[in-house]
Write a protein that holds these residues in place. Structure first.
Motif, short mmCIF file in Angstrom:
data_model
loop_
_atom_site.label_atom_id
_atom_site.label_comp_id
_atom_site.label_asym_id
_atom_site.label_seq_id
_atom_site.Cartn_x
_atom_site.Cartn_y
_atom_site.Cartn_z
N GLY A 98 29.88 31.11 37.64
CA GLY A 98 31.27 31.47 37.42
C GLY A 98 32.23 30.30 37.51
O GLY A 98 33.32 30.34 36.94
N SER A 121 38.69 25.81 33.17
CA SER A 121 38.21 27.16 33.46
C SER A 121 36.96 27.49 32.66
O SER A 121 36.83 27.11 31.49
N SER A 124 33.67 32.64 32.25
CA SER A 124 33.75 33.73 33.24
C SER A 124 35.15 33.83 33.83
O SER A 124 35.71 34.93 33.98
N GLN A 125 35.75 32.70 34.18
CA GLN A 125 37.10 32.69 34.73
C GLN A 125 38.12 33.20 33.71
O GLN A 125 39.02 33.98 34.05
N ALA A 128 37.74 37.00 33.39
CA ALA A 128 38.34 37.67 34.54
C ALA A 128 39.86 37.67 34.44
O ALA A 128 40.52 38.70 34.69
N LYS A 129 40.42 36.55 34.06
CA LYS A 129 41.87 36.40 33.92
C LYS A 129 42.41 37.31 32.82
O LYS A 129 43.41 38.01 33.01
N GLU A 145 41.83 35.54 40.51
CA GLU A 145 40.95 35.12 39.42
C GLU A 145 39.57 34.74 39.97
O GLU A 145 38.53 35.13 39.39
N THR A 149 36.21 36.74 39.12
CA THR A 149 35.15 35.95 38.50
C THR A 149 33.83 36.15 39.22
O THR A 149 32.78 36.35 38.59
N GLU A 153 30.45 38.04 37.57
CA GLU A 153 29.19 37.31 37.56
C GLU A 153 28.10 38.13 38.25
O GLU A 153 26.96 38.18 37.80
N TYR A 165 34.47 38.57 26.54
CA TYR A 165 35.29 37.41 26.21
C TYR A 165 35.56 37.32 24.71
O TYR A 165 36.71 37.14 24.28
#
Length: 239
Positions: A98, A121, A124-125, A128-129, A145, A149, A153, A165
């Protein structure tokens, strides 16, 4: 003396109540957020906070509400696009949990030099964001975040993270996800995107409202070539 004892007991009682309340709030926070993440492991996110913000901004500016998106299943996405996304956005995506601390360090050093700003970033980050948080920059948001994340994961896995994503990422003015972008720029489905088209789309992702695959600049073409080179190094993906 009795009054002092009574006052002390009253303060202790209030402290216990506050402590219990805080404890309950923390438990509810973990329960709700974990349930939310598990739910979106199986349910496709219908909208994100960024989509809503962009729509409201468009209405305020008199442009109208624009939201073009179409979900496409992971298996139907072009392998070229999956590979280009990892090669261009997060080359260590399949290796880290992550967070890519080396990439963060490199981004910080380059940004300190005053050159073109880059982000550190991971995919994954960013997922999440985009899915769980509001747009903006703050330490509180960064903490959330990191928390989300770690959760995705743990509870989603790499395949689902990449699928989400590629379906929610901003790809143009009012355009979200790979399928809507591919239809807009290439007049074809994201399932049949070529290597060059995939690399060109990923090259504009850092700022898709400034750059466009339909009008690539010299800088975007350089990024496309770098992504194509990284794609060759990646080899075959495990999914």
């Amino acid at each position: 003396m009795p009054n002092r004892i009574s006052t002390r007991k009253s303060k202790t009682s209030r402290l216990r109540k506050v402590t219990r309340l805080i404890g309950k709030l923390i438990l509810w926070f973990f329960a709700i957020t974990i349930f939310w993440v598990i739910a979106l492991r199986f349910i496709n996110p219908p909208v994100t906070f960024l989509m809503i913000q962009r729509g409201v901004e468009g209405k305020i500016e008199g442009k109208g509400w624009k939201l073009e998106k179409e979900w496409i299943q992971f298996e139907d996405l072009s392998d070229n696009l999956k590979k280009a996304t990892i090669a261009g956005e997060d080359v260590n995506f399949l290796k880290h949990w992550g967070f890519d601390f080396k990439a963060m360090e490199n981004a910080f050093e380059k940004n300190q030099s005053g050159k073109r700003k880059i982000g550190g970033s991971t995919i994954s980050q960013q997922t999440a964001k985009n899915v769980f948080l509001w747009p903006g920059r703050s330490y509180v948001r960064k903490a959330f975040e990191a928390y989300f994340t770690a959760l995705i994961e743990l509870l989603w896995g790499k395949k689902r993270i990449l699928e989400v994503y590629l379906n929610v990422i901003e790809t143009g003015d009012g355009i979200y996800g790979a399928e809507a972008a591919s239809q807009k720029y290439y007049n074809k489905s994201a399932s049949s995107m070529s290597k060059g088209q995939a690399a060109l789309l990923v090259a504009v992702l850092p700022n898709p409202r400034r750059w466009s695959p339909a009008r690539p600049t010299a800088y975007i073409y350089r990024k496309q070539r770098l992504i194509l080179r990284n794609m060759r190094r990646l080899g075959k993906l495990p999914f």
